[in-house]
Design a protein around this motif. Sequence first.
Motif, PDB file in Angstrom:
ATOM      1  N   GLN A  97      13.661  56.981  31.442  1.00 14.58           N
ATOM      2  CA  GLN A  97      12.375  56.353  31.726  1.00 14.58           C
ATOM      3  C   GLN A  97      12.496  54.826  31.764  1.00 14.58           C
ATOM      4  O   GLN A  97      12.973  54.208  30.820  1.00 14.58           O
ATOM      5  N   SER A  98      12.037  54.268  32.877  1.00 16.29           N
ATOM      6  CA  SER A  98      12.201  52.825  33.071  1.00 16.29           C
ATOM      7  C   SER A  98      10.889  52.042  32.975  1.00 16.29           C
ATOM      8  O   SER A  98      10.894  50.817  33.033  1.00 16.29           O
ATOM      9  N   SER A  99       9.770  52.739  32.830  1.00 16.28           N
ATOM     10  CA  SER A  99       8.490  52.032  32.686  1.00 16.28           C
ATOM     11  C   SER A  99       7.509  52.915  31.915  1.00 16.28           C
ATOM     12  O   SER A  99       6.727  53.653  32.504  1.00 16.28           O
ATOM     13  N   ARG A 120      16.118  58.062  27.850  1.00 17.19           N
ATOM     14  CA  ARG A 120      16.851  57.072  28.641  1.00 17.19           C
ATOM     15  C   ARG A 120      16.538  57.146  30.132  1.00 17.19           C
ATOM     16  O   ARG A 120      16.864  56.221  30.882  1.00 17.19           O
ATOM     17  N   ASN A 165      11.101  49.516  29.166  1.00 12.77           N
ATOM     18  CA  ASN A 165      12.160  50.106  29.978  1.00 12.77           C
ATOM     19  C   ASN A 165      13.263  50.604  29.049  1.00 12.77           C
ATOM     20  O   ASN A 165      13.898  49.810  28.352  1.00 12.77           O
ATOM     21  N   SER A 183      15.869  52.558  30.148  1.00 11.00           N
ATOM     22  CA  SER A 183      16.980  53.051  30.955  1.00 11.00           C
ATOM     23  C   SER A 183      18.289  52.290  30.748  1.00 11.00           C
ATOM     24  O   SER A 183      19.352  52.800  31.067  1.00 11.00           O
ATOM     25  N   ASP A 184      18.215  51.076  30.219  1.00 13.85           N
ATOM     26  CA  ASP A 184      19.413  50.281  29.987  1.00 13.85           C
ATOM     27  C   ASP A 184      19.563  50.064  28.487  1.00 13.85           C
ATOM     28  O   ASP A 184      18.896  49.223  27.884  1.00 13.85           O
TER      29      ASP A 184
END
Length: 426
Positions: free
Chosen positions: A369-371, A367, A381, A383-384
Amino acid sequence: MKSTHHTAPRARTLLATALAALLLAGTGCSSKAGSSGSTDDSADGIKTGPGVTGKTIRLGALTDLTGPYATLGKSIVQAQQMWADEVNARGGICDRRIEIVVKDHGYDVQKAVTAYADISADVVALPQVIGSPVMAALLDDIERDKVLTFPQAWAASLLDRDSVQVLGTTYDIDMIAAVDFLTRTKGLTKGDTIGHVYFEGDYGANALEGSQWAAKKAGLKVAGQKIKATDTDLSAQVSALRKEGVKAILISAGPAQTASLVGVAASRGLKVPVVSSAPGYAPQLMKTPAAPALAAMLNVVSAVPAVSSDVAGVRKMVASYKKKYPGSLVDSGVLSGYNAAQVMGTDLKKACENGSLAREDVVKAHRSQSSVDVGLGSPQNFSDKARPASTSTYVHKPDAKAVGAAVNVENAHIAPGVQQYLASRN
């Protein structure tokens, strides 16, 4: 199995025989994890827990090797084992060897529950789970046990859970892209009617949600036709859609249903564009009597490129897979399985860097890691948890001569309205 090809009896028999092996139904997935258990520090200072020792990292796969998804299951299992072998040849992850424990549930929920119980204490994560009904049965346990799980299913109902990650887009996002594709390239205009044939359950319902939203924005009408996974003669649905005067048809079902729909529509003169959700197409269809109609009428929306793509990572994967499993079909399951394994590897490396391979910490690493770009398509992504990992959709079309019997028509793009749609869901 009955075919719906409206042709001579022999052609109908050929198609029915060919499709009998293709009742892959709608893709879905599931997994279940055992109790999270205690955590310990290993000799190298890395915190561990269930599925992790000082020498090994054990992953689990609840798959279908003997039921309706057997072809898909085999491709995913082989692709993920290839990944594990490649990783181990390079020294493993966190100085530990990757092991994958594979359990075949044959698309039977009770067998899957039992299989999960057998492995739950011995795996840290599940990079593969096949079967939407299985997922429904095990979802609460996965969350309770904090076992990072990648289902082979893409319904938006699987979002908003820490431990469950839908990879790529959800079905509704792809159907918004499908409606956009039809209005941009096939001449549909305000006031036209499009059909949508869809499986009952989360898969079809989520796909229909996307098509109805996009159609309303475009001033189109949707004529829905709900079917069951056991419905393989779509003559009645074609008749109903013809009476509605549809200018195009969406289908969110399995390969057998797609072939039946397109074959019957073509034979009855309803030669309109058809766009399928990704689980509705398989390369075996191009060896059936429906192949000419599929080549002429069908497009497929997907979160990943076609396996014939010139994306460097995909080309490398295909070459490695052909070498390791000569004679095995390279289909979308290979790419899906390998992509999931690569993402899992990224998560485990991140968790190792953070000093813990305990289950809950693998989830946290994921969670954080966004990319994430593993070279097999669009960056994701994670993270959300409430949003799809990607909002970019590819468009393919059947091509019997291509690897995987499909080629890219349009590369990854975010369809107009997707962001507005996602905002409206919050």
